[in-house]
Design a protein around this motif. Structure first.
Motif, PDB file in Angstrom:
ATOM      1  N   SER A  13      51.317  49.593  41.045  1.00 28.58           N
ATOM      2  CA  SER A  13      49.999  48.993  41.225  1.00 28.58           C
ATOM      3  C   SER A  13      49.809  48.703  42.705  1.00 28.58           C
ATOM      4  O   SER A  13      50.774  48.656  43.475  1.00 28.58           O
ATOM      5  CB  SER A  13      49.862  47.707  40.405  1.00 28.58           C
ATOM      6  N   ALA A  14      48.567  48.527  43.092  1.00 28.84           N
ATOM      7  CA  ALA A  14      48.279  48.204  44.483  1.00 28.84           C
ATOM      8  C   ALA A  14      47.048  47.354  44.547  1.00 28.84           C
ATOM      9  O   ALA A  14      46.174  47.432  43.674  1.00 28.84           O
ATOM     10  CB  ALA A  14      48.099  49.472  45.317  1.00 28.84           C
ATOM     11  N   GLU A  15      46.994  46.524  45.574  1.00 34.81           N
ATOM     12  CA  GLU A  15      45.794  45.747  45.823  1.00 34.81           C
ATOM     13  C   GLU A  15      45.518  45.735  47.318  1.00 34.81           C
ATOM     14  O   GLU A  15      46.404  45.982  48.135  1.00 34.81           O
ATOM     15  CB  GLU A  15      45.937  44.320  45.285  1.00 34.81           C
ATOM     16  N   ARG A  16      44.271  45.459  47.612  1.00 33.96           N
ATOM     17  CA  ARG A  16      43.872  45.373  49.006  1.00 33.96           C
ATOM     18  C   ARG A  16      43.052  44.110  49.159  1.00 33.96           C
ATOM     19  O   ARG A  16      41.979  43.986  48.573  1.00 33.96           O
ATOM     20  CB  ARG A  16      43.044  46.589  49.411  1.00 33.96           C
ATOM     21  N   THR A  17      43.565  43.170  49.903  1.00 37.03           N
ATOM     22  CA  THR A  17      42.937  41.854  50.035  1.00 37.03           C
ATOM     23  C   THR A  17      42.022  41.829  51.252  1.00 37.03           C
ATOM     24  O   THR A  17      42.421  42.273  52.344  1.00 37.03           O
ATOM     25  CB  THR A  17      44.001  40.760  50.150  1.00 37.03           C
ATOM     26  N   GLY A  18      40.819  41.318  51.034  1.00 37.76           N
ATOM     27  CA  GLY A  18      39.887  41.139  52.139  1.00 37.76           C
ATOM     28  C   GLY A  18      39.521  42.420  52.855  1.00 37.76           C
ATOM     29  O   GLY A  18      39.075  42.401  54.008  1.00 37.76           O
ATOM     30  N   GLY A  19      39.674  43.538  52.180  1.00 35.17           N
ATOM     31  CA  GLY A  19      39.321  44.814  52.790  1.00 35.17           C
ATOM     32  C   GLY A  19      40.234  45.239  53.916  1.00 35.17           C
ATOM     33  O   GLY A  19      39.900  46.136  54.689  1.00 35.17           O
ATOM     34  N   SER A  20      41.413  44.603  54.019  1.00 38.96           N
ATOM     35  CA  SER A  20      42.307  44.952  55.116  1.00 38.96           C
ATOM     36  C   SER A  20      43.697  45.298  54.601  1.00 38.96           C
ATOM     37  O   SER A  20      43.922  46.405  54.147  1.00 38.96           O
ATOM     38  CB  SER A  20      42.360  43.807  56.126  1.00 38.96           C
ATOM     39  N   VAL A  21      44.597  44.330  54.603  1.00 34.77           N
ATOM     40  CA  VAL A  21      45.993  44.557  54.236  1.00 34.77           C
ATOM     41  C   VAL A  21      46.104  44.994  52.772  1.00 34.77           C
ATOM     42  O   VAL A  21      45.364  44.509  51.909  1.00 34.77           O
ATOM     43  CB  VAL A  21      46.805  43.266  54.455  1.00 34.77           C
ATOM     44  N   SER A  22      47.033  45.920  52.530  1.00 39.00           N
ATOM     45  CA  SER A  22      47.281  46.380  51.158  1.00 39.00           C
ATOM     46  C   SER A  22      48.751  46.206  50.809  1.00 39.00           C
ATOM     47  O   SER A  22      49.627  46.334  51.668  1.00 39.00           O
ATOM     48  CB  SER A  22      46.889  47.848  51.013  1.00 39.00           C
ATOM     49  N   THR A  23      48.995  45.923  49.538  1.00 37.71           N
ATOM     50  CA  THR A  23      50.363  45.824  49.019  1.00 37.71           C
ATOM     51  C   THR A  23      50.513  46.774  47.853  1.00 37.71           C
ATOM     52  O   THR A  23      49.695  46.767  46.927  1.00 37.71           O
ATOM     53  CB  THR A  23      50.658  44.389  48.538  1.00 37.71           C
ATOM     54  N   LEU A  24      51.540  47.596  47.912  1.00 38.18           N
ATOM     55  CA  LEU A  24      51.902  48.486  46.804  1.00 38.18           C
ATOM     56  C   LEU A  24      53.095  47.847  46.096  1.00 38.18           C
ATOM     57  O   LEU A  24      54.103  47.548  46.747  1.00 38.18           O
ATOM     58  CB  LEU A  24      52.271  49.872  47.322  1.00 38.18           C
TER      59      LEU A  24
END
Lengths: 112, 111
Positions: free
Chosen positions: A66-77
């Motif tokens: 899964s992945a998310e991108r917070t605030g349109g910047s940093v992403s975590t996979l």
């Protein structure tokens, strides 16, 4: 200016553990991509974020990814319950326009 | 689905020209790219070409596109030892933002 950065650069984990990989895109780039590079499969697309739109998850190999991108910047996979076949280099890229994607140095993941 | 193919290995002598070839299957490809990867490093974008062009030149690099045959090539003039790396061909189209990569061509430059 600063390019795409990824952390950690290397990660060794035990089978069954969860891991988180981080990507900092180039400032102002609205699109962010995750790819995986492995010996057997070459370079594969995983997931794509564009602005506030729903991500394109069509490349994720299983629901452990899964992945998310917070605030349109940093992403975590995030990879849950890692398996040995998850060992690969995970590459992040960002772009402002469709023409050019700029890649980070990658995170080398080894699952023992 | 889309497929991109490259030869695996090319060896040249320093000072010669190198030509790396790539074929693709997606007739709706819009952009075609060449990336360079040095050992232990990420992917460096070298150049790209829009599908309505047939040639693009950038210093020592020349990209040729034959859209009819779906064939892309990268010519490196006056190849140097620092050009030794793996070169990836990639393509995408307007409907699909993700890149589809070839398997990479390892270029070895002999002094």
């Amino acid at each position: 200016g600063a390019g795409v950065s990824q952390s950690p650069s290397n990660k060794v984990t035990e089978k069954g553990k969860d891991v988180e990989l981080r990507c900092d895109p180039i400032s102002g780039h609205t699109a962010l991509y995750w790819y995986r590079q492995s010996l057997g499969q070459g370079l594969e697309f995983l997931i794509y974020f564009q602005g506030n739109s729903a991500p394109d998850k069509s490349g994720l190999p299983s629901d452990r990814f899964s992945a998310e991108r917070t605030g349109g910047s940093v992403s975590t996979l995030t990879i849950q319950r890692t398996q040995q076949e998850d060992s690969a280099v995970y590459l992040c890229a960002s772009s402002y326009s469709q023409e050019t994607q700029y890649f980070g140095p990658g995170t080398r993941l080894l699952v023992l | 689905g889309e497929d991109v193919e490259q030869s695996l290995f090319l060896s040249v002598r320093e000072g010669d020209s190198s030509v790396i070839n790539c074929t693709y299957t997606d007739s709706s490809s819009t952009y075609l790219y060449w990336y360079k990867q040095e050992p232990g490093a990420g992917l460096q974008l070298l150049t790209y070409i829009f599908s309505n062009m047939d040639m693009k030149q950038d210093q020592r690099l020349t990209v040729l596109l034959n859209k009819k045959d779906k064939h892309l090539s990268l010519r490196i003039a006056d190849t140097q030892t620092g050009d030794s790396a793996i070169y990836f061909c990639a393509e995408t189209d307007t409907g699909r933002r993700a890149l589809t990569f070839g398997s990479g061509t390892r270029l070895q430059v002999q002094p």
